[in-house]
Design a protein around this motif. Structure first.
Motif, PDB file in Angstrom:
ATOM      1  N   GLY A   1      33.258  44.152  40.547  1.00  0.00           N
ATOM      2  CA  GLY A   1      34.018  42.933  40.285  1.00  0.00           C
ATOM      3  C   GLY A   1      34.967  42.507  41.389  1.00  0.00           C
ATOM      4  O   GLY A   1      35.729  41.548  41.216  1.00  0.00           O
ATOM      5  N   LYS A   2      34.946  43.184  42.518  1.00  0.00           N
ATOM      6  CA  LYS A   2      35.877  42.868  43.604  1.00  0.00           C
ATOM      7  C   LYS A   2      35.339  41.752  44.497  1.00  0.00           C
ATOM      8  O   LYS A   2      34.130  41.591  44.661  1.00  0.00           O
ATOM      9  CB  LYS A   2      36.165  44.114  44.443  1.00  0.00           C
ATOM     10  N   LYS A   3      36.273  41.017  45.082  1.00  0.00           N
ATOM     11  CA  LYS A   3      35.923  39.888  45.940  1.00  0.00           C
ATOM     12  C   LYS A   3      36.244  40.226  47.394  1.00  0.00           C
ATOM     13  O   LYS A   3      37.394  40.495  47.735  1.00  0.00           O
ATOM     14  CB  LYS A   3      36.688  38.638  45.504  1.00  0.00           C
TER      15      LYS A   3
ATOM     16  N   VAL B   1      39.421  42.332  49.170  1.00  0.00           N
ATOM     17  CA  VAL B   1      39.207  43.037  50.434  1.00  0.00           C
ATOM     18  C   VAL B   1      39.049  42.005  51.537  1.00  0.00           C
ATOM     19  O   VAL B   1      38.206  41.104  51.441  1.00  0.00           O
ATOM     20  CB  VAL B   1      37.957  43.937  50.394  1.00  0.00           C
ATOM     21  N   PHE B   2      39.865  42.148  52.569  1.00  0.00           N
ATOM     22  CA  PHE B   2      39.819  41.252  53.718  1.00  0.00           C
ATOM     23  C   PHE B   2      39.090  41.994  54.831  1.00  0.00           C
ATOM     24  O   PHE B   2      39.610  42.948  55.414  1.00  0.00           O
ATOM     25  CB  PHE B   2      41.252  40.896  54.147  1.00  0.00           C
ATOM     26  N   ALA B   3      37.837  41.591  55.105  1.00  0.00           N
ATOM     27  CA  ALA B   3      37.013  42.280  56.103  1.00  0.00           C
ATOM     28  C   ALA B   3      36.906  41.434  57.364  1.00  0.00           C
ATOM     29  O   ALA B   3      36.710  40.212  57.297  1.00  0.00           O
ATOM     30  CB  ALA B   3      35.626  42.557  55.545  1.00  0.00           C
ATOM     31  N   THR B   4      37.049  42.083  58.507  1.00  0.00           N
ATOM     32  CA  THR B   4      36.936  41.375  59.770  1.00  0.00           C
ATOM     33  C   THR B   4      36.419  42.332  60.838  1.00  0.00           C
ATOM     34  O   THR B   4      36.136  43.503  60.562  1.00  0.00           O
ATOM     35  CB  THR B   4      38.283  40.758  60.184  1.00  0.00           C
TER      36      THR B   4
ATOM     37  N   ALA C   1      48.962  44.138  51.140  1.00  0.00           N
ATOM     38  CA  ALA C   1      48.733  45.462  50.545  1.00  0.00           C
ATOM     39  C   ALA C   1      47.937  46.385  51.459  1.00  0.00           C
ATOM     40  O   ALA C   1      47.737  47.563  51.126  1.00  0.00           O
ATOM     41  CB  ALA C   1      47.995  45.297  49.220  1.00  0.00           C
ATOM     42  N   GLY C   2      47.474  45.870  52.588  1.00  0.00           N
ATOM     43  CA  GLY C   2      46.681  46.683  53.502  1.00  0.00           C
ATOM     44  C   GLY C   2      45.246  46.878  53.048  1.00  0.00           C
ATOM     45  O   GLY C   2      44.569  47.808  53.489  1.00  0.00           O
ATOM     46  N   SER C   3      44.778  46.006  52.159  1.00  0.00           N
ATOM     47  CA  SER C   3      43.386  46.081  51.707  1.00  0.00           C
ATOM     48  C   SER C   3      42.509  45.358  52.728  1.00  0.00           C
ATOM     49  O   SER C   3      41.924  44.302  52.458  1.00  0.00           O
ATOM     50  CB  SER C   3      43.239  45.451  50.316  1.00  0.00           C
ATOM     51  N   ILE C   4      42.458  45.955  53.905  1.00  0.00           N
ATOM     52  CA  ILE C   4      41.798  45.350  55.062  1.00  0.00           C
ATOM     53  C   ILE C   4      40.757  46.327  55.601  1.00  0.00           C
ATOM     54  O   ILE C   4      41.029  47.519  55.758  1.00  0.00           O
ATOM     55  CB  ILE C   4      42.825  45.033  56.169  1.00  0.00           C
ATOM     56  N   VAL C   5      39.588  45.822  55.872  1.00  0.00           N
ATOM     57  CA  VAL C   5      38.527  46.614  56.497  1.00  0.00           C
ATOM     58  C   VAL C   5      38.211  46.001  57.845  1.00  0.00           C
ATOM     59  O   VAL C   5      37.883  44.818  57.932  1.00  0.00           O
ATOM     60  CB  VAL C   5      37.253  46.640  55.626  1.00  0.00           C
TER      61      VAL C   5
ATOM     62  N   GLU D   1      36.718  51.618  50.542  1.00  0.00           N
ATOM     63  CA  GLU D   1      37.779  52.566  50.888  1.00  0.00           C
ATOM     64  C   GLU D   1      39.206  52.077  50.595  1.00  0.00           C
ATOM     65  O   GLU D   1      39.977  52.803  49.958  1.00  0.00           O
ATOM     66  CB  GLU D   1      37.656  52.972  52.366  1.00  0.00           C
ATOM     67  N   PRO D   2      39.611  50.867  51.013  1.00  0.00           N
ATOM     68  CA  PRO D   2      40.997  50.483  50.740  1.00  0.00           C
ATOM     69  C   PRO D   2      41.295  50.303  49.262  1.00  0.00           C
ATOM     70  O   PRO D   2      42.417  50.549  48.817  1.00  0.00           O
ATOM     71  CB  PRO D   2      41.146  49.164  51.503  1.00  0.00           C
ATOM     72  N   ILE D   3      40.287  49.919  48.480  1.00  0.00           N
ATOM     73  CA  ILE D   3      40.486  49.762  47.035  1.00  0.00           C
ATOM     74  C   ILE D   3      40.602  51.126  46.379  1.00  0.00           C
ATOM     75  O   ILE D   3      41.479  51.373  45.548  1.00  0.00           O
ATOM     76  CB  ILE D   3      39.311  48.987  46.402  1.00  0.00           C
ATOM     77  N   ALA D   4      39.704  52.024  46.757  1.00  0.00           N
ATOM     78  CA  ALA D   4      39.724  53.368  46.179  1.00  0.00           C
ATOM     79  C   ALA D   4      41.021  54.102  46.532  1.00  0.00           C
ATOM     80  O   ALA D   4      41.608  54.803  45.700  1.00  0.00           O
ATOM     81  CB  ALA D   4      38.507  54.157  46.670  1.00  0.00           C
ATOM     82  N   THR D   5      41.474  53.891  47.768  1.00  0.00           N
ATOM     83  CA  THR D   5      42.716  54.535  48.211  1.00  0.00           C
ATOM     84  C   THR D   5      43.905  54.021  47.423  1.00  0.00           C
ATOM     85  O   THR D   5      44.775  54.784  46.978  1.00  0.00           O
ATOM     86  CB  THR D   5      42.926  54.300  49.717  1.00  0.00           C
ATOM     87  N   ALA D   6      43.934  52.686  47.242  1.00  0.00           N
ATOM     88  CA  ALA D   6      45.036  52.071  46.498  1.00  0.00           C
ATOM     89  C   ALA D   6      45.014  52.486  45.038  1.00  0.00           C
ATOM     90  O   ALA D   6      46.058  52.615  44.400  1.00  0.00           O
ATOM     91  CB  ALA D   6      44.978  50.556  46.615  1.00  0.00           C
TER      92      ALA D   6
END
Length: 341
Positions: free
Chosen positions: A203-205, A270-273, A299-303, A335-340
């Protein structure tokens, strides 16, 4: 996309004559007589292309089209040279190298498309068909390539062909449509199984962006027409609202908005770049007064996909890259979601 090389009328005519001399006519032989599928007609953005006989010599241009015949056991006579994502500077991505080794095949002729399609190099391979269903070739490029061999162009949107459609168009063109359908089904099963290993993504965007560290005034991101977000959406992951909204306005695969509109990215998980994961980009984004308003960034949810590496290239999924690294790729996004969590 790529610029068109200038070819004189005489040169184009010479290419056409050369290719017609090298290609086996259907009435002499083998291909059409041995495969009742042909002729086949394929619709695309520039009309239709009819392929009279089963191609014996397959050439491809643009990104990843060569992976369809390779996945089905057919080695192209020529394909695009990779200039992004290559791990050893040999112009071939690792999953393609592995497939060539598996097939016991030499590397095909590599077309250098840095300055546009090298028409003469394509013609020199004397192809019976040219696959470009995932590409952004222009009408002029299509017309020039068509003087060499029948061309399968993209269906509607430049660089917007979904993976399954690319596979089906290219496989049909080489007389392996049923095998192409099976390949699509196998890749969907493999992808879903890998995604199931990373429940944090449920369900994550995910937003696929391209951040220019020298100018944070604009936020550029890929629309649903691009295979990166499109691939995730095809496997049940929702898109951020801004991606849906902007995609509805354009056929472009990439757009940008002012950073003043940071509030429109509120539902991004998740902000991916692309960039250097060990660099300062994350800190710079979090320090920016506008970008820091985006919850995922704050929140640092960055990949950050390591720029110009095979894994980064695999984010644009292809027939051979999925088996090579989709599980690792999903793990990186999760990873950033699981970590959070």
């Amino acid at each position: 996309m790529s610029s068109l090389r200038t070819l004189g009328v005489v040169a184009v005519a010479a290419i056409a004559l050369t290719v017609s001399a090298c290609s086996a006519p259907a009435e002499n032989g083998g291909a059409a007589a041995s495969d009742g599928v042909f002729p086949v007609t394929i619709e695309h953005v520039y009309g239709t292309t009819t392929i009279e006989a089963k191609p014996e010599r397959v050439a491809t241009v643009a990104w990843s089209n060569h992976e369809v015949p390779l996945a089905l056991g057919v080695v192209p006579v020529g394909m695009s040279k990779v200039t992004w994502g290559d791990d050893d500077d040999n112009g071939v991505l690792p999953w393609v190298e592995e497939k060539l080794d598996e097939l016991g095949a030499e590397t095909p002729v590599l077309f250098d498309e840095t300055d546009g399609i090298d028409f003469e190099a394509v013609a020199d391979t004397a192809p019976d068909v040219i696959l470009a269903s995932y590409s952004g070739i222009t009408q002029e490029e299509y017309d020039t390539l068509s003087k060499i061999a029948p061309v399968v162009a993209y269906p509607e949107v430049a660089w917007g062909t979904p993976l399954d459609e690319m596979i089906l168009m290219n496989s049909k063109a080489i007389g392996l449509e049923e095998e192409g359908k099976q390949l699509v089904a196998d890749l969907e099963t493999e992808t879903d199984a890998a995604l199931a290993n990373h429940t944090a993504l449920d369900g994550k965007k995910v937003l696929f962006a391209f951040v220019d560290a020298s100018d944070f005034s604009q936020i550029g991101f890929y629309t649903s027409h691009d295979t990166r977000p499109g691939f995730l959406a095809d496997h049940g992951m929702p898109m951020p609202t801004i991606v849906d909204e902007e995609s509805a306005k354009t056929d472009e695969f990439y757009v940008s908005v002012s950073a003043e509109e940071a509030d429109r990215f509120a539902d991004v998980d998740v902000f991916a770049t692309y960039g250097d994961p060990d660099g300062e980009l994350i800190a710079q984004m979090q320090a920016d007064p506008l970008l820091s308003k985006i919850p995922a960034i704050a929140a640092g949810s960055i990949v950050i996909l390591q720029d110009s590496t095979p894994l980064a290239a695999s984010a644009n999924p292809s027939p051979l890259s999925i088996s090579w690294g989709v599980d690792e790729y999903f793990g990186l996004l999760a990873e950033p979601i699981a970590t959070a969590g």
